[in-house]
Design a protein around this motif. Structure first.
Motif, mmCIF file in Angstrom:
data_model
loop_
_atom_site.group_PDB
_atom_site.id
_atom_site.type_symbol
_atom_site.label_atom_id
_atom_site.label_comp_id
_atom_site.label_asym_id
_atom_site.label_seq_id
_atom_site.Cartn_x
_atom_site.Cartn_y
_atom_site.Cartn_z
ATOM 1 N N ARG A 197 0.835 -1.203 0.000
ATOM 2 C CA ARG A 197 0.000 0.000 0.000
ATOM 3 C C ARG A 197 0.867 1.248 0.000
ATOM 4 O O ARG A 197 1.898 1.281 0.658
ATOM 5 C CB ARG A 197 -0.895 0.050 1.241
ATOM 6 C CG ARG A 197 -1.943 -1.004 1.274
ATOM 7 C CD ARG A 197 -2.740 -0.912 2.580
ATOM 8 N NE ARG A 197 -3.705 -1.958 2.641
ATOM 9 C CZ ARG A 197 -4.936 -1.880 2.153
ATOM 10 N NH1 ARG A 197 -5.340 -0.776 1.587
ATOM 11 N NH2 ARG A 197 -5.756 -2.896 2.233
ATOM 12 N N THR A 252 0.356 5.782 -0.124
ATOM 13 C CA THR A 252 -0.515 6.939 -0.266
ATOM 14 C C THR A 252 -0.258 7.535 -1.648
ATOM 15 O O THR A 252 0.775 7.264 -2.261
ATOM 16 C CB THR A 252 -0.224 8.000 0.813
ATOM 17 O OG1 THR A 252 1.099 8.512 0.608
ATOM 18 C CG2 THR A 252 -0.363 7.418 2.216
ATOM 19 N N ALA A 253 -1.167 8.358 -2.099
ATOM 20 C CA ALA A 253 -0.999 8.992 -3.403
ATOM 21 C C ALA A 253 0.276 9.841 -3.430
ATOM 22 O O ALA A 253 1.006 9.846 -4.423
ATOM 23 C CB ALA A 253 -2.224 9.843 -3.738
ATOM 24 N N SER A 255 -3.881 4.863 -1.880
ATOM 25 C CA SER A 255 -4.978 5.524 -1.177
ATOM 26 C C SER A 255 -4.817 7.035 -1.231
ATOM 27 O O SER A 255 -3.706 7.557 -1.321
ATOM 28 C CB SER A 255 -5.047 5.049 0.275
ATOM 29 O OG SER A 255 -3.846 5.371 0.946
ATOM 30 N N LYS A 256 -5.953 7.691 -1.192
ATOM 31 C CA LYS A 256 -5.970 9.150 -1.152
ATOM 32 C C LYS A 256 -7.009 9.554 -0.113
ATOM 33 O O LYS A 256 -8.120 9.016 -0.111
ATOM 34 C CB LYS A 256 -6.323 9.717 -2.529
ATOM 35 C CG LYS A 256 -6.206 11.214 -2.593
ATOM 36 C CD LYS A 256 -6.318 11.703 -4.020
ATOM 37 C CE LYS A 256 -6.077 13.215 -3.994
ATOM 38 N NZ LYS A 256 -5.898 13.742 -5.323
ATOM 39 N N ASN A 257 -6.617 10.456 0.761
ATOM 40 C CA ASN A 257 -7.499 10.883 1.854
ATOM 41 C C ASN A 257 -7.982 9.688 2.669
ATOM 42 O O ASN A 257 -9.154 9.580 3.015
ATOM 43 C CB ASN A 257 -8.682 11.691 1.326
ATOM 44 C CG ASN A 257 -8.252 12.943 0.604
ATOM 45 O OD1 ASN A 257 -7.278 13.578 0.993
ATOM 46 N ND2 ASN A 257 -8.954 13.297 -0.458
ATOM 47 N N LYS A 304 -8.600 6.721 1.842
ATOM 48 C CA LYS A 304 -9.501 5.796 1.156
ATOM 49 C C LYS A 304 -8.733 5.105 0.041
ATOM 50 O O LYS A 304 -8.041 5.761 -0.738
ATOM 51 C CB LYS A 304 -10.699 6.537 0.550
ATOM 52 C CG LYS A 304 -11.657 7.074 1.568
ATOM 53 C CD LYS A 304 -12.842 7.690 0.866
ATOM 54 C CE LYS A 304 -13.843 8.208 1.877
ATOM 55 N NZ LYS A 304 -15.004 8.802 1.228
ATOM 56 N N ASP A 305 -8.867 3.786 -0.038
ATOM 57 C CA ASP A 305 -8.262 3.057 -1.146
ATOM 58 C C ASP A 305 -8.909 3.558 -2.437
ATOM 59 O O ASP A 305 -10.133 3.579 -2.562
ATOM 60 C CB ASP A 305 -8.481 1.553 -0.995
ATOM 61 C CG ASP A 305 -7.715 0.986 0.193
ATOM 62 O OD1 ASP A 305 -6.777 1.652 0.677
ATOM 63 O OD2 ASP A 305 -8.055 -0.123 0.632
ATOM 64 N N THR A 306 -8.061 3.975 -3.381
ATOM 65 C CA THR A 306 -8.563 4.637 -4.576
ATOM 66 C C THR A 306 -8.321 3.837 -5.844
ATOM 67 O O THR A 306 -9.219 3.665 -6.657
ATOM 68 C CB THR A 306 -7.910 6.030 -4.724
ATOM 69 O OG1 THR A 306 -8.092 6.736 -3.496
ATOM 70 C CG2 THR A 306 -8.533 6.822 -5.837
ATOM 71 N N VAL A 307 -7.093 3.359 -6.035
ATOM 72 C CA VAL A 307 -6.762 2.610 -7.242
ATOM 73 C C VAL A 307 -5.816 1.466 -6.895
ATOM 74 O O VAL A 307 -5.215 1.440 -5.826
ATOM 75 C CB VAL A 307 -6.098 3.489 -8.331
ATOM 76 C CG1 VAL A 307 -7.032 4.580 -8.798
ATOM 77 C CG2 VAL A 307 -4.802 4.067 -7.850
#
Length: 80
Positions: A3, A5-6, A28-30, A32-35
């Motif tokens: 994992r 972060t962006a 993750s961004k903010n 939250k898992d994003t991509v």
């Protein structure tokens, strides 16, 4: 699964690319898992599995149509 972060992914893009060759990487961004970034090989395998599943579904549906094992839309919706 690895994992990042962006911001970490942006700062360490080379590391991201190397890690994604070994296993999918969640970004993750903010909080939250994003991509998910994955190798091309993994992506192609997933796409092949999806194609095989759709082919199976169409073959199964064709068998139902050929055998007459179908219902009309109204009957289906009423059964819900």
């Amino acid at each position: 699964m690895y994992r990042l972060t962006a911001n970490d992914a942006k700062r360490n893009f080379g590391e991201l690319l190397l890690s994604a060759q070994r296993e999918p990487v969640i970004i993750s961004k903010n909080s939250k898992d994003t991509v998910v970034v994955m190798s091309m090989k993994d992506f192609e395998e997933i796409e092949a599995m999806k194609r095989d599943y759709l082919k199976h579904c169409f073959e199964y549906a064709k068998k139902d149509l050929d055998s007459g094992a179908t219902v009309d839309g109204e009957t289906f919706l009423n059964s819900l």
